[in-house]
Design a protein around this motif. Structure first.
Motif, PDB file in Angstrom:
ATOM      1  N   TYR A 255       0.825  -1.293   0.090  1.00 50.60           N
ATOM      2  CA  TYR A 255      -0.032  -0.007  -0.124  1.00 50.60           C
ATOM      3  C   TYR A 255       0.990   1.298   0.065  1.00 50.60           C
TER       4      TYR A 255
ATOM      5  N   TRP B 137      -9.280   2.403  -1.321  1.00 51.70           N
ATOM      6  CA  TRP B 137      -8.306   2.472  -2.249  1.00 51.70           C
ATOM      7  C   TRP B 137      -8.236   1.224  -3.174  1.00 51.70           C
TER       8      TRP B 137
ATOM      9  N   TYR C 138      -5.142  -9.229   1.674  1.00 53.10           N
ATOM     10  CA  TYR C 138      -6.067  -8.288   1.845  1.00 53.10           C
ATOM     11  C   TYR C 138      -7.219  -9.044   2.284  1.00 53.10           C
TER      12      TYR C 138
END
Length: 209
Positions: free
Chosen positions: A49, A71, A89
């Motif tokens: 990230y 995002w 994630y």
């Protein structure tokens, strides 16, 4: 999204990572396979990230306070690498943006003639281009809410600025996205492309025929 993007608005950082993931499994975007794990990818989700947005200033608390919005990244290769990215994630959401297979085939075929694009002789054949679209669609439609939250949208609806579609998208991502109308390119389909499209179950499933 992402600080560095190439000319098709794909985030260079994650595009490169997806290429490496596929290569690790002896595949690429023209001959993709589903990727569920990696023996080479070592960076954490937070590290990826921070690199994606080049967040090199401040400490962890600073970044959590000021860079904690929704995002993501755009790359068709995600269609096959999503199972891996879910391990990085776990709370990911996927937006499947699909397009008429004939338009995709024409676009891939014409892009293959342009300087600066990744070229391959197989993309000179419309049948190969259309079958590649079918391969991606089949994999994308394999996923369901049991795997992760996923929203499927028509590219043409977004381009037309359909208010209801943008409202649905806004609810899904949890933030307001303003409708924006653009002109969609129109193609004249060769007869051989029309013929294979008429036989495609995916064209019928998605309502393009």
């Amino acid at each position: 999204m992402g600080l560095l993007q190439e000319h098709n608005a794909e985030a260079i950082h994650f595009l490169s990572l997806n290429q490496k993931l596929l290569k690790e499994h002896n595949a690429d975007w023209l001959e993709p396979v589903v990727v569920t794990e990696s023996g080479e990818q070592k960076l954490s989700g937070a590290d990826l990230y921070h690199e994606h947005f080049k967040l090199n200033r401040g400490g962890e608390v600073y970044r959590r306070l000021f860079f904690n919005e929704a995002w993501g990244w755009k790359d068709p290769r995600n269609t096959f690498t999503l199972p891996y990215w879910q391990t990085v994630y776990p709370k990911l959401k996927a937006i499947h943006l699909h397009r008429d297979g004939r338009d995709v085939a024409m676009s891939l075929h014409q892009r293959n003639q342009k300087m600066g694009e990744v070229q391959d002789p197989r993309l000179n054949y419309l049948l190969f281009c259309f079958q590649l679209w079918e391969k991606y669609i089949e994999q994308a439609l394999h996923y369901s809410e049991k795997d992760f939250p996923i929203l499927s949208l028509r590219y043409s609806d977004l381009v037309k600025g359909e208010a209801s579609v943008y409202s649905e998208l806004s609810r899904f991502v949890g933030q307001s996205i303003q409708a924006k109308e653009r002109e969609e390119r129109q193609y004249n389909y060769p007869s051989e492309l029309q013929a294979v499209a008429l036989e495609s179950k995916w064209m019928k499933t998605l309502g393009y025929l």
